[in-house]
Design an enzyme around this catalytic site. Structure first.
Site, PDB file in Angstrom:
ATOM      1  N   HIS A   1      30.066   0.735  14.950  1.00  0.00           N
ATOM      2  CA  HIS A   1      29.435  -0.026  16.040  1.00  0.00           C
ATOM      3  C   HIS A   1      28.030  -0.489  15.645  1.00  0.00           C
ATOM      4  O   HIS A   1      27.690  -1.666  15.792  1.00  0.00           O
ATOM      5  CB  HIS A   1      29.352   0.808  17.324  1.00  0.00           C
TER       6      HIS A   1
ATOM      7  N   HIS B   1      25.428  -4.613  15.404  1.00  0.00           N
ATOM      8  CA  HIS B   1      24.008  -4.947  15.539  1.00  0.00           C
ATOM      9  C   HIS B   1      23.368  -5.578  14.313  1.00  0.00           C
ATOM     10  O   HIS B   1      22.510  -6.450  14.446  1.00  0.00           O
ATOM     11  CB  HIS B   1      23.204  -3.683  15.875  1.00  0.00           C
TER      12      HIS B   1
ATOM     13  N   SER C   1      32.098  -5.137  18.224  1.00  0.00           N
ATOM     14  CA  SER C   1      32.720  -3.976  17.566  1.00  0.00           C
ATOM     15  C   SER C   1      33.931  -3.447  18.340  1.00  0.00           C
ATOM     16  O   SER C   1      34.486  -2.421  17.977  1.00  0.00           O
ATOM     17  CB  SER C   1      31.678  -2.855  17.390  1.00  0.00           C
TER      18      SER C   1
END
Ligand code: HBI
Ligand code: FE
Length: 263
Positions: free
Chosen positions: A131, A136, A196
């Protein structure tokens, strides 16, 4: 200095963390099974992102060579430092708000070192390396997004002083984690929780059920969110410039208003 007792349910080894909660990635300790699981997670998302991710994210992931194995944070940081001045810092998992905001305010993005279990392929509550990295890190290569996140970090430290982290965390949730963006190709995802996710990425962009509302800062700050199901409401920004512009003002009067005080 405040001591931090991690929630006993939190995964990750906090015993070797520095005072800023950073750890070594210890890349050599990932097992072949973990690299394989990461590869499968990546491959699933790779089929979806051309249709559902925003162009800035798609452009950035192409330069990352992150499909084969869990990435080496140091190598990505060298690349990132050159482009936008950011770097990745390895962390054991969720860290306290003050440590998290301080990293962002110094252009360091905390990335969890551990990977989920195979049984968590479809869903995981806490952020793991997949994730944090896949969701990000690519957008940190976008100058405007990266600058916004730096400002968010500074805003976080200020919100702590004003006892208003609850409100600012909602902004993060509806933008950085679950945000949608209007593009020439239609609505696309830029939120890391969407990028994700095996199921919610398509859902957020295409499904008729959820509401997709234009950016409204106070409305976001007033809205409680659910962490254990698909979102009922998404916020659609016009551009990262809009996100930057609309979050530039001093939030102090807004926080006061939200608390039901006089501004
Ligand atoms: N720690 N590692 C990590 N990742 C996060 O996204 C994170 C965190 N600590 C606090 C936090 N997020 C949120 O409370 C803030 O965004 C408000
Ligand atoms: Fe996240």
């Amino acid at each position: 200095m405040k001591t931090y007792t991690p929630d006993p349910e939190l995964r990750g080894d906090y015993s070797k963390a520095a005072p800023d909660y950073s750890v070594q990635q210890e890349w050599g300790k990932y097992t072949p099974e973990e690299h394989e699981l990461y590869r499968r997670l990546y491959a699933r998302q790779a089929k979806l992102v051309p249709r559902y991710a925003c162009p800035e994210w798609i452009d950035a992931i192409a330069g990352l060579d992150a499909a084969r194995e869990i990435p080496k944070f140091d190598a990505v940081s060298r690349n990132l430092r050159e482009k936008t001045g950011w770097e990745i810092v390895a962390v054991p998992g969720l860290i306290p708000d003050d440590a998290f905001f301080t990293h962002l305010a110094n252009r360091r993005f905390p990335v969890t070192v551990w990977l989920r279990q195979p049984s968590e392929f479809d869903y995981i509550v806490e952020p793991d390396v997949f994730h944090d990295f896949f969701g990000h890190v690519p957008l940190l290569f976008d100058r405007t997004y990266a600058d916004h996140l730096y400002e968010y970090g500074k805003g976080g430290l200020k919100a702590m002083r004003l006892n208003a982290v609850k409100y600012l965390a909602r902004l993060y949730w509806f933008t950085i984690e679950f945000g949608l963006i209007q593009t020439q190709l239609g609505i696309r995802a830029y939120g890391a929780g969407l990028l994700s996710s095996g199921g919610e990425l398509r859902y957020s962009v295409e499904d008729p059920k959820p509401r997709r509302l234009p950016f409204d800062l106070e409305r976001m700050m007033r809205t409680e969110y659910q962490i254990d199901r698909y979102q009922e409401t998404y916020c659609v920004i016009d551009s990262f410039e809009q996100l930057m512009r609309e979050t530039a003002p001093d939030f102090t009067p807004i926080y006061a208003r939200l608390r039901g005080e006089k501004a």
